[in-house]
Scaffold this motif. Structure first.
Motif, PDB file in Angstrom:
ATOM      1  N   GLN A 155     -32.156  59.986 -78.896  1.00  0.00           N
ATOM      2  CA  GLN A 155     -33.194  60.988 -78.634  1.00  0.00           C
ATOM      3  C   GLN A 155     -32.580  62.350 -78.358  1.00  0.00           C
ATOM      4  O   GLN A 155     -33.129  63.377 -78.735  1.00  0.00           O
ATOM      5  CB  GLN A 155     -34.076  60.555 -77.462  1.00  0.00           C
ATOM      6  N   CYS A 184     -33.676  65.715 -80.231  1.00  0.00           N
ATOM      7  CA  CYS A 184     -34.089  66.910 -79.482  1.00  0.00           C
ATOM      8  C   CYS A 184     -33.299  68.137 -79.919  1.00  0.00           C
ATOM      9  O   CYS A 184     -33.872  69.223 -80.098  1.00  0.00           O
ATOM     10  CB  CYS A 184     -33.908  66.685 -77.984  1.00  0.00           C
ATOM     11  N   ARG A 197     -37.193  65.874 -74.602  1.00  0.00           N
ATOM     12  CA  ARG A 197     -37.153  64.413 -74.703  1.00  0.00           C
ATOM     13  C   ARG A 197     -38.540  63.827 -74.488  1.00  0.00           C
ATOM     14  O   ARG A 197     -38.914  62.840 -75.115  1.00  0.00           O
ATOM     15  CB  ARG A 197     -36.153  63.843 -73.694  1.00  0.00           C
TER      16      ARG A 197
END
Length: 53
Positions: free
Chosen positions: A24, A28, A35
């Motif tokens: 993640q 991002c 997030r």
């Protein structure tokens, strides 16, 4: 209208990256999303009904 389509395409790409095992944090960095935003997009994809062919 075009912006909505682009956001939907980005959401699909985010879900695909998540299912491919991309961290993640990396998603991002690539999208500029937080997030929490990425988590929401991924979770929303899990609850959407599958598109019928």
């Amino acid at each position: 209208m075009a912006l909505r389509i682009l956001r939907q395409e980005l959401a699909v790409a985010i879900r695909q990256a998540d299912s491919d095992g991309v961290a993640q944090k990396d998603i991002c960095e690539a999208t500029g999303y937080t997030r929490q935003q990425v988590r929401r997009i991924v979770l929303a994809g899990e609850t959407e009904p599958a598109a019928e062919s």
